[in-house]
Design a protein around this motif. Structure first.
Motif, PDB file in Angstrom:
ATOM      1  N   GLY A 148      -2.375   3.107  -3.339  1.00  0.00           N
ATOM      2  CA  GLY A 148      -2.962   2.042  -2.530  1.00  0.00           C
ATOM      3  C   GLY A 148      -4.482   2.094  -2.582  1.00  0.00           C
ATOM      4  O   GLY A 148      -5.159   1.080  -2.769  1.00  0.00           O
ATOM      5  N   MET A 171      -1.604  -0.798   1.814  1.00  0.00           N
ATOM      6  CA  MET A 171      -0.433   0.034   1.566  1.00  0.00           C
ATOM      7  C   MET A 171       0.358   0.262   2.860  1.00  0.00           C
ATOM      8  O   MET A 171       1.574   0.117   2.898  1.00  0.00           O
ATOM      9  N   SER A 175       0.556   0.150  -4.656  1.00  0.00           N
ATOM     10  CA  SER A 175       1.435   1.142  -4.036  1.00  0.00           C
ATOM     11  C   SER A 175       2.874   0.642  -4.050  1.00  0.00           C
ATOM     12  O   SER A 175       3.816   1.408  -4.279  1.00  0.00           O
TER      13      SER A 175
END
Lengths: 514, 358
Positions: free
Chosen positions: B127, B267, B104
């Motif tokens: 992510g 993330m 991410s």
């Protein structure tokens, strides 16, 4: 060896029995497994211990073999008080036992398996020659170098018997020895047992098969609910009378009508299925047809491809080669769920852990096979009220004795759980039903109930395949018979045209393919 | 010779009490440990469990911190619990957490400094993909080559740490960072920042997602057929196959689920509390989540509570580090004790200890 055994003549004077059990009582938490048991055996006597599952037979012999200590009561061996501290102690006193489930290492040789189980130390070469001579002498041919995993169940049982005989037992306990044997192997075993008895060894023979008890044993002790019901001469009773003693009530014989078979429902074409077990038997080139309304009995001892045939038909594993047709369409690649959608239901042998999940409630166990056909889920969400309702219906219609729909499967007795499992599949209106060992370890009245339910189902036009090692059961319910031996089957024959000798030949004859 | 005999009757009440008893025992033996280290055991235990919540000086800072630390633990533990129920052992959530952050982060940094409302959702997606990708390696190796997923997933943690190091000193390094390792700070890049939803509460998007996940996965586990099949596969694999479960597919699904949630947690951590990709970005959430999953009885609601408790020991542990100079390792031992006591209490509830005779 023969010097340790009394002369045959001593049998005729039963003044002092070899072993006598007096007032043995044993309870487990809430259940009274043995209550005031009396039993005595003379030297050289083959004595039957009869009773249903749960009657207390196993507990009693485990007490004699030193595996369990009784709560009260006493045993005498050759007139002396006998309190075995453990099996080793019991063996030292001349008691040997052959269990229903063998304790053998598949990857080791016959010799190694026997050597491991012996209490005393033996010279390897002399032990090997003793195994050979002993096994020949008693009609139990064995090659000490064979790997156990490659042997048939009958041969594996011989290892267990020879292991016992090497210790010169005065009393040999046999727990349901014929349940895993084909008729020819049974004949051979009986020869061995009779020879042993004629030499003075006493044999305590546990069984629930009445015909063979009448053949082999003069006296029988019948247990029911942990108590001795009667000790009798087997000649004084007919088999149905003995059955009534065992069960406590008369068993309704199954009723079957003559019916016409319909179109072919199941067809196997050159089916091959590999075994997942390295010592299992793969199925080779199976061809078979079953018609609507027909009950096909597949005889043969477990381990000859029974589980592999079951998983191939249920759809749990797709076949390696060959095809399975259901009403003309190829279903070889459909999984179990896909096959159930077509009306193909199956009940595996292992109730706890395969047909049902031991730790789950009955109302969750219905989800295992009925979630689609009985619409127990909607967009994947479990409809709890529907699964409860289905569970209640199974419990009522199939007379399942349980506290509630939320009892866990493992809390049910074998017979009741089997009724639940069979009921679960039958209520889905199968077009084809495959059952492995429908009444294994089930009490007599539940077994009769299940057999009748299967027959009734066939009469409504369903094709049924029963895989069983209980020949009496197959003779009772099936229309046609075939034997599965070494992963191959013989051509099915109408049951009515077969005699027990023919069946025996089918069960051993199929081996000649290999 | 000691023998373990399964108990026939199991009480559901005792099963619920065990985690509490395990916490109690951990406090007692942890206290002894702190005493041996020369600290006042009562003060230390109070500082770990009480001060972060109630002490006036610390609570304003500590309370939001508990939520911030609990969120990744809860997300990861929920994912792990599905696999653990089906006997699929993903021990490498730490690696999947790192990969989720790298995937991410790389996407976010690629678009820097353009602003778009689509960037944050897209980074969430990446992510998840990063975590799933890393977890799919042990999954595929197990299904096709029968390797042990415990070893493979664990080993991949160390590979992921190397990738992380390479990213922070190499391909994701901040070009304006004067040569220092570490990426640009994503929490200062408005389109990519995971900000607090309510200011000062500690509740960022990851915390909100963790709370929603508790409800969603509770329904999936107990009300949906998938949850049933996962439990069934763990309790009776053969019955699951009869029911139509494809065991290979289940391995892939469970590992993908746990990897995806770990990647998601990575993330949120990167774009919020951590801000940037650095060599020491990961602080062990992926491993601690294993304790959280078991302490929460593999039940999403239980995991919610155990995640909070474990976050409390993190925040309280930090407090003891700078107030009492307690070494960080002592807190890790303390957390490990919790799992140890939980598992040993479990054993005693499920089995009786018997002296076997021969």
């Amino acid at each position: 060896m023969s010097s340790t055994r009394p002369l045959t003549d001593s049998r005729s004077t039963p003044s002092s029995p070899l072993i006598s059990v007096n007032g043995i009582t044993k309870s487990f938490s809430n259940t009274l497994a043995n209550s005031n048991i009396k039993l005595s055996l003379n030297s050289g006597e083959i004595h039957a211990l009869l009773g249903e599952n749960g009657a207390g037979k196993s507990t009693l012999v485990k007490i004699i073999y030193g595996l369990i200590a009784p709560d009260s009561g006493e045993m005498k061996l050759s007139g002396q008080i006998f309190q075995p501290k453990n099996p080793r102690d019991a063996r030292k006193n001349g008691i040997g036992m052959v269990f229903q489930h063998f304790s053998l290492f598949n990857a080791l040789s016959v010799f190694e398996n026997i050597a491991i189980g012996l209490d005393e130390h033996f010279e390897a070469a002399s032990l090997k020659s003793r195994i050979i001579s002993l096994s020949k002498n008693y009609g139990l041919p064995l090659n000490p170098e064979d790997i156990v995993g490659n042997l048939s169940v009958g041969q594996q049982q011989r290892i267990e018997i020879v292991r016992c005989l090497l210790q010169n037992p005065k009393l040999l306990i046999m727990d349901e020895p014929t349940s895993v044997l084909n008729p020819l192997e049974v004949e051979q075993l009986f020869y061995t047992l009779k020879k042993l008895a004629s030499e003075g060894t006493s044999i305590l023979y546990i069984s629930h098969k009445l015909a063979e008890v009448k053949d082999l044993c003069k006296r029988a002790t019948v247990l029911r609910g942990g108590k001795v019901v009667d000790t009798c001469n087997t000649n004084d009773f007919s088999a149905p009378e003995l059955a009534e003693l065992m069960v406590g009530s008369s068993i309704k014989p199954t009723v079957r009508l003559n019916r016409k078979f319909e179109d072919i429902v199941l067809k196997l074409e050159n089916l091959y299925q590999d075994s997942e077990d390295p010592y299992g038997t793969s199925i080779k080139n199976l061809n078979l047809e079953v018609k609507g309304g027909e009950i096909l009995g597949v005889g043969g001892v477990s381990g000859n491809g029974q589980d592999e045939l079951m998983t191939a038909l249920s759809g749990e594993l797709s076949p390696r080669k060959g095809k399975i047709f259901f009403k003309g369409s190829d279903i070889s690649l459909l999984n179990a769920e896909g096959r159930r959608a077509l009306g193909i239901f199956s009940a595996p042998e292992e109730r706890l852990g395969h047909a049902a999940c031991p730790g789950m409630k009955l109302s969750e166990n219905v989800l295992i096979t009925c979630s689609k056909t009985a619409k127990l889920t909607k967009y994947g969400i479990i409809q709890k009220n529907f699964s409860e309702e289905l569970t209640r219906e199974i419990i009522n219609k199939f007379d399942v004795k349980t506290d509630s729909t939320s009892s866990v499967a493992s809390s049910l007795s074998g017979g009741n759980l089997q009724k639940f499992v069979i009921g679960r599949e039958l209520l889905q209106n199968p077009k084809l039903l495959i059952i492995n060992q429908p009444t294994w370890g089930v009490d007599a009245s539940a077994a009769a109930f299940i057999r009748q339910a299967i027959i009734d189902l066939a009469e409504s036009g369903t094709a049924v395949v029963i895989i069983s090692q209980d020949l009496d059961e197959l003779i009772e319910v099936s229309d046609s018979f075939t034997a599965l031996v070494g992963g191959r089957i013989s051509d099915p024959k109408p049951m009515s045209s077969l005699k027990i000798r023919d069946i025996g030949q089918m069960m051993s004859g199929a081996m000649s393919y290999d | 010779m000691i023998k373990l005999v399964p108990r026939t009757k199991k009480s559901p009440i005792i099963s619920a009490i065990i985690p509490i008893l395990a916490v109690g025992l951990t406090m007692i033996f942890g206290g002894i440990l702190f005493w041996i280290l020369g600290k006042d055991p009562f003060e230390t235990i109070r500082m770990i469990f009480w001060d972060p919540l109630m002490n006036e000086t610390f609570a304003d800072y500590a309370r939001p911190q508990i939520l911030v630390k609990a969120a990744p633990l809860i997300l990861i533990a929920i994912g792990l619990s599905f696999g653990f129920r089906a006997n699929i052992w993903n021990i490498g959530a730490e690696g999947q957490f790192i990969m989720g952050a790298i995937f991410s982060g790389a996407l976010g940094l690629a678009f820097y400094p353009q602003e778009s409302v689509l960037l944050f959702p897209l980074m969430i997606f990446f992510g998840v993909i990063g975590g799933v990708f890393w977890a799919s390696i042990p999954a595929l190796l197990r299904t096709y080559f029968n390797t042990n997923e415990i070893l493979v997933s664990l080993m991949l943690v160390y590979v992921a740490e190397q990738v992380l190091a390479a990213a922070s000193i190499g391909f994701l390094r901040n070009p304006e960072g004067a040569g220092f390792p570490g990426s640009r700070n994503l929490s200062q890049y408005p389109s990519a920042a995971n900000l607090e939803i309510i200011s000062g509460s500690g509740i960022h998007w990851g915390v909100a997602t963790a709370f929603v996940s508790v409800i969603f996965f509770y329904i999936l586990l107990y009300k949906h057929k998938f949850g049933f099949q996962v439990s069934l596969s763990g309790m009776s694999p053969k019955a699951a196959r009869l029911s139509g479960v494809n065991p290979r597919l289940l391995v892939i699904l469970c590992l993908a689920l746990s990897g995806g949630l770990a990647g998601l947690a990575g993330m949120f951590e990167l774009t919020g509390p951590a801000g940037q990709i650095t060599i020491d970005f990961n602080v062990g959430y992926g491993f601690t989540a294993i304790i959280v999953a078991f302490l929460g009885r593999l039940n999403p609601i239980g995991i919610l509570f155990s995640g909070m408790l474990m976050a409390l020991t993190y925040v309280g542990g930090e407090l003891t580090q700078f107030m009492l100079n307690l070494p960080a390792a002592a807190i890790q031992v303390f957390q490990g004790m919790l799992l140890f006591f939980l598992l040993s209490m479990d054993l005693l509830v499920n089995y009786k200890i018997k002296l076997a005779r021969f």
